[in-house]
Design a protein around this motif. Structure first.
Motif, PDB file in Angstrom:
ATOM      1  N   UNK A 155      -1.363  -1.039  -3.842  1.00  0.00           N
ATOM      2  CA  UNK A 155      -2.710  -0.169  -3.861  1.00  0.00           C
ATOM      3  C   UNK A 155      -2.211   1.038  -3.388  1.00  0.00           C
ATOM      4  N   UNK A 156      -3.078   1.787  -3.995  1.00  0.00           N
ATOM      5  CA  UNK A 156      -2.627   3.609  -3.871  1.00  0.00           C
ATOM      6  C   UNK A 156      -3.694   4.105  -3.044  1.00  0.00           C
ATOM      7  N   UNK A 157      -3.438   4.730  -1.866  1.00  0.00           N
ATOM      8  CA  UNK A 157      -4.214   5.430  -1.061  1.00  0.00           C
ATOM      9  C   UNK A 157      -4.278   6.723  -1.068  1.00  0.00           C
ATOM     10  N   UNK A 189       4.623   9.677  -5.973  1.00  0.00           N
ATOM     11  CA  UNK A 189       5.407   8.502  -5.356  1.00  0.00           C
ATOM     12  C   UNK A 189       4.327   7.429  -5.243  1.00  0.00           C
ATOM     13  N   UNK A 190       3.366   7.422  -4.651  1.00  0.00           N
ATOM     14  CA  UNK A 190       2.396   6.395  -4.700  1.00  0.00           C
ATOM     15  C   UNK A 190       2.009   5.975  -6.213  1.00  0.00           C
ATOM     16  N   UNK A 217      -8.218  -1.818   1.753  1.00  0.00           N
ATOM     17  CA  UNK A 217      -8.359  -3.153   1.777  1.00  0.00           C
ATOM     18  C   UNK A 217      -7.384  -3.744   2.315  1.00  0.00           C
ATOM     19  N   UNK A 218      -6.877  -3.859   3.621  1.00  0.00           N
ATOM     20  CA  UNK A 218      -5.850  -4.241   4.158  1.00  0.00           C
ATOM     21  C   UNK A 218      -5.774  -5.546   4.727  1.00  0.00           C
ATOM     22  N   UNK A 219      -4.710  -6.510   4.683  1.00  0.00           N
ATOM     23  CA  UNK A 219      -4.642  -7.677   5.390  1.00  0.00           C
ATOM     24  C   UNK A 219      -3.248  -7.783   6.352  1.00  0.00           C
ATOM     25  N   UNK A 253       0.698  -1.283   0.092  1.00  0.00           N
ATOM     26  CA  UNK A 253       0.025  -0.031   0.038  1.00  0.00           C
ATOM     27  C   UNK A 253       0.959   1.305  -0.103  1.00  0.00           C
ATOM     28  N   UNK A 254       0.866   1.954  -0.995  1.00  0.00           N
ATOM     29  CA  UNK A 254       1.364   3.468  -1.040  1.00  0.00           C
ATOM     30  C   UNK A 254       0.533   4.607  -0.822  1.00  0.00           C
ATOM     31  N   UNK A 255       1.046   5.424   0.068  1.00  0.00           N
ATOM     32  CA  UNK A 255       0.224   6.578   0.381  1.00  0.00           C
ATOM     33  C   UNK A 255       1.131   7.871   0.432  1.00  0.00           C
TER      34      UNK A 255
END
Length: 249
Positions: A70-72, A55-56, A107-109, A45-47
């Motif tokens: 996944x981009x946040x 950068x994301x 959608x984090x695991x 996950x990139x934020x």
């Protein structure tokens, strides 16, 4: 030093070389962390907020990059969280409270890993988000400017900065204020953080792929959607991560 394209190129070239030399070990450690997560079926996950959102975008969903990404973004509050559009604004990144909602919407695991980018590394939303990531037991890579962050006070109630929370810190080499060519009346022009952050992101991606290849695995890497069979290739890989990676927002 004058204000010209040639002088800017010289500064950028010197900064790239300095970042490449000084961050080699940290790039390797970041790649180890991410490769381990990908091999465990994790997602990256990139934020980033402000210009650090670039950068994301460099990490998530581009040709030659890893598919399990996944981009946040702050606009997730509106597009996914149902908040009004006027919630967005240049000062939103300073509000620690938004980090909790962004994490909830992602959608984090447990096997997932995070890459957070902030040139200053001091704004409330980013520091709070990093804190949440670590509280939930995820690996965390930060991309920031050591020089800029070192001259700033934290805007988070804890007094902490992004670089103090991450497992691995990558210094983008940008000067205080980001811009590099001084102007006669004060100020400067020619920012570099987006360029060096993109370099670091691509170096880490390449090193992750190298580690997957060394382990005898086929890296899940995007083809350009604008070449023959690119869509079919990408759709097949994306199906493995259905519901865990978002594209197009």
């Amino acid at each position: 030093m004058t204000v010209s394209a040639e002088d800017y190129l010289a500064v950028v070239t010197e900064t790239i070389g300095r970042v490449a030399d000084s961050q080699r070990e940290a790039v390797g450690r970041a790649a180890d962390l991410i490769a381990e997560a990908v091999r465990a079926d994790g997602v990256v996950h990139a934020f980033g907020t402000g210009h650090s959102e670039a950068l994301a975008m460099e990490i998530a969903g581009r040709a030659g990059g890893l598919v399990p990404t996944n981009r946040i973004a702050l606009r997730d509050l509106v597009l996914l969280g149902g908040e009004p559009a006027d919630r967005l604004g240049p000062l939103l990144e300073r509000d620690p409270a938004v980090a909790h909602r962004l994490y909830e919407l992602a959608p984090v695991r447990p096997t997932d890993v995070f890459v957070l980018a902030s040139n200053s590394g001091v704004n409330g939303a980013m520091v709070e988000f990093a804190t949440l990531v670590k509280e939930h037991g995820h690996g965390l890579v930060a991309i920031t400017s050591a020089r800029h962050s070192g001259q700033m006070a934290s805007r988070h109630p804890s007094g902490r900065k992004l670089s103090e929370i991450a497992d691995v810190v990558l210094d983008n080499g940008a000067p205080y204020g980001d811009a590099t060519l001084p102007l006669p009346g004060g100020g400067a022009v020619g920012a570099v953080s987006s360029i060096t952050a993109a370099l670091l992101a691509q170096q880490v991606t390449v090193e992750v792929v190298a580690r997957l290849l060394a382990a005898g695995e086929r890296p899940p890497v995007y083809l350009s959607a604008n070449i023959p069979d690119g869509d079919a290739h990408n759709n097949e890989l994306e199906a493995r991560y259905a519901g865990r990676i978002r594209r197009g927002s």
